[in-house]
Motif scaffolding. Structure first.
Motif, mmCIF file in Angstrom:
data_model
loop_
_atom_site.group_PDB
_atom_site.id
_atom_site.type_symbol
_atom_site.label_atom_id
_atom_site.label_comp_id
_atom_site.label_asym_id
_atom_site.label_seq_id
_atom_site.Cartn_x
_atom_site.Cartn_y
_atom_site.Cartn_z
ATOM 1 N N UNK A 1 0.946 4.253 -36.382
ATOM 2 C CA UNK A 1 1.657 3.971 -37.633
ATOM 3 C C UNK A 1 1.524 5.140 -38.607
ATOM 4 N N UNK A 2 0.371 5.811 -38.596
ATOM 5 C CA UNK A 2 0.171 6.976 -39.464
ATOM 6 C C UNK A 2 0.995 8.164 -38.979
ATOM 7 N N UNK A 3 1.011 8.379 -37.668
ATOM 8 C CA UNK A 3 1.792 9.487 -37.101
ATOM 9 C C UNK A 3 3.262 9.347 -37.474
ATOM 10 N N UNK A 4 3.782 8.118 -37.399
ATOM 11 C CA UNK A 4 5.207 7.890 -37.644
ATOM 12 C C UNK A 4 5.578 8.011 -39.116
ATOM 13 N N UNK A 5 4.586 8.200 -39.996
ATOM 14 C CA UNK A 5 4.855 8.449 -41.408
ATOM 15 C C UNK A 5 4.434 9.849 -41.834
ATOM 16 N N UNK A 6 3.881 10.613 -40.905
ATOM 17 C CA UNK A 6 3.335 11.922 -41.234
ATOM 18 C C UNK A 6 4.432 12.984 -41.149
ATOM 19 N N UNK A 7 4.632 13.742 -42.220
ATOM 20 C CA UNK A 7 5.714 14.731 -42.278
ATOM 21 C C UNK A 7 5.563 15.806 -41.213
ATOM 22 N N UNK A 8 4.330 16.250 -40.973
ATOM 23 C CA UNK A 8 4.146 17.327 -39.989
ATOM 24 C C UNK A 8 4.672 16.911 -38.626
ATOM 25 N N UNK A 9 4.303 15.723 -38.200
ATOM 26 C CA UNK A 9 4.717 15.278 -36.872
ATOM 27 C C UNK A 9 6.201 14.902 -36.829
ATOM 28 N N UNK A 10 6.684 14.231 -37.850
ATOM 29 C CA UNK A 10 8.054 13.722 -37.796
ATOM 30 C C UNK A 10 9.103 14.804 -38.019
ATOM 31 N N UNK A 11 8.685 15.990 -38.418
ATOM 32 C CA UNK A 11 9.637 17.090 -38.568
ATOM 33 C C UNK A 11 9.653 18.022 -37.358
ATOM 34 N N UNK A 12 8.870 17.685 -36.332
ATOM 35 C CA UNK A 12 8.812 18.542 -35.153
ATOM 36 C C UNK A 12 10.072 18.396 -34.298
ATOM 37 N N UNK A 13 10.509 19.504 -33.770
ATOM 38 C CA UNK A 13 11.674 19.509 -32.872
ATOM 39 C C UNK A 13 11.366 18.767 -31.581
#
Length: 388
Positions: free
Chosen positions: A233-245
């Motif tokens: 749930x934290x990963x899916x709200x984290x900008x670093x991860x969710x902006x990855x190609x």
């Protein structure tokens, strides 16, 4: 024993917080007529009678009566009553009003965000109270929350001391190396196993520095980062991860909730291990979710096994143990374009399949279908609800 709602058995829900078999002797004795009783009802009051005995007044819904209704009964003759009325993790009154965290479920649990922070900034919760966010995996028990505590340590180190999350960095993107590494780790990760159903996850981030050549080459220039044991749930709200190609979330899950309700003693057959995406299996398995700029592109269930191992032969005669890593290699090809997309994914090569598996004849299939239909259309004389 009286309960307002039906008892949930852990062997049905796969949740350790429900009733475990080691504690259900009274249910066993009730069904075997050993002078114990179960009652699903809404207790209204207990009264001490003149003879010193205790009586219980309760309401019971009776949808199977004619007409359906609610009855009020009184049962007497009890010597003692044990009230198992629930519990709360914390006495909220111990907090001053300036730092009192919010609760939910009638004050039973503290409200926690995706990394166990309360509604009071910089106040975190560890231990069994972490199950406030997890009612499917093992956060309520030490064999689960110990991994949450370790993860929280690294997240606090990142937030307050400029530390780093646990990760392995690959200096080049090699499809074969990365696929084998991921399959090996998901086979032995106790954290993903205990905090299954996607509560904790690993994360692979791919940062290619060149376009794949399209010639089947397994390697491209770039960096791969593999992060360990993060709250999904934290990963899916984290900008670093969710902006990855290119990002792949790795979890361990089973799919028992996708099956019809059946007896726990019937739930032993392995799922079909031949499809590319083995979404239906009674056993835990690695699940890979491919994201692109925060959008889910594909999910891959590599196939479950009783021993949860995908990195070695799981039974005698398993002559394609590489099928799990092959599925991940093909996933990398579909999502990133590296390597090849034609790695063999089936349980057996065709020549071996014919030796160990006998497909049913149409007559056998029809007979089995007839048996299943007959079981579904059985008419019972008695019922417990309005419909059945």
């Amino acid at each position: 024993m009286c309960t307002r709602t039906p008892v949930k058995m852990a062997w049905d829900t796969h949740f350790v917080g429900n009733l475990r078999a080691v504690n259900n002797n009274i249910l066993d004795m009730y069904h075997l007529k050993s002078l114990h009783a179960l009652r699903q009802c809404d207790t209204k009051k207990f009264t001490k009678e003149a003879n010193g005995k205790i009586s219980q007044t309760f309401e019971m819904e009776l949808p199977h009566w004619d007409p359906p209704g609610t009855a009020t009964f009184k049962s007497t003759g009890y010597d003692k009553v044990i009230l198992a009325t629930g519990w709360k993790f914390i006495n909220i009154d111990m907090f001053d009003d300036t730092c009192k965290p919010e609760t939910h479920t009638e004050g039973k649990y503290l409200v926690l965000d995706e990394h166990w922070e309360t509604t009071v900034p910089d106040m975190y919760i560890i231990g069994t109270a972490m199950q406030s966010r997890d009612r499917r995996a093992a956060s309520g028990f030490i064999h689960g929350f110990r991994y949450n505590v370790r993860t929280l340590f690294h997240m606090l180190d990142l937030r307050y001391d400029n530390g780093e999350l646990r990760k392995t960095v690959f200096p080049k993107i090699d499809a074969d190396e990365i696929a084998n590494f991921m399959v090996r780790h998901v086979s032995v990760s106790s954290a993903l196993y205990q905090l299954g159903q996607g509560f904790l996850c690993d994360v692979l981030v791919l940062k290619p520095q060149e376009k794949p050549k399209g010639d089947g080459s397994e390697t491209v220039m770039g960096v791969a980062e593999y992060y360990y044991e993060l709250p999904q749930a934290w990963v899916l709200k984290n900008d670093y991860f969710m902006k990855q190609e290119h990002m792949i979330i790795v979890t361990i899950e089973d799919s028992h909730h996708k099956f019809p309700t059946i007896s726990a003693t019937e739930f032993f057959k392995p799922g079909d291990m031949n499809p590319r995406n083995c979404k239906c299996t009674a056993f835990p398995q690695g699940v890979f979710y491919a994201y692109k700029n925060g959008k889910l592109q594909e999910d891959l269930h590599i196939g479950g096994s009783l021993v949860v191992r995908a990195d070695k032969k799981i039974f005698e005669g398993d002559n394609n143990p590489n099928r799990f890593s092959n599925k991940v290699k093909n996933l990398l090809f579909r999502q990133v374009g590296i390597g090849r997309g034609d790695h063999f994914e089936r349980l057996f090569p065709q020549e071996e399949w014919e030796k160990v598996y006998r497909p049913w004849t149409q007559e056998e299939i029809d007979m089995k279908r007839k048996q299943e239909l007959a079981a579904k259309t059985v008419k019972f004389e008695c019922k417990l609800g309005i419909m059945e």
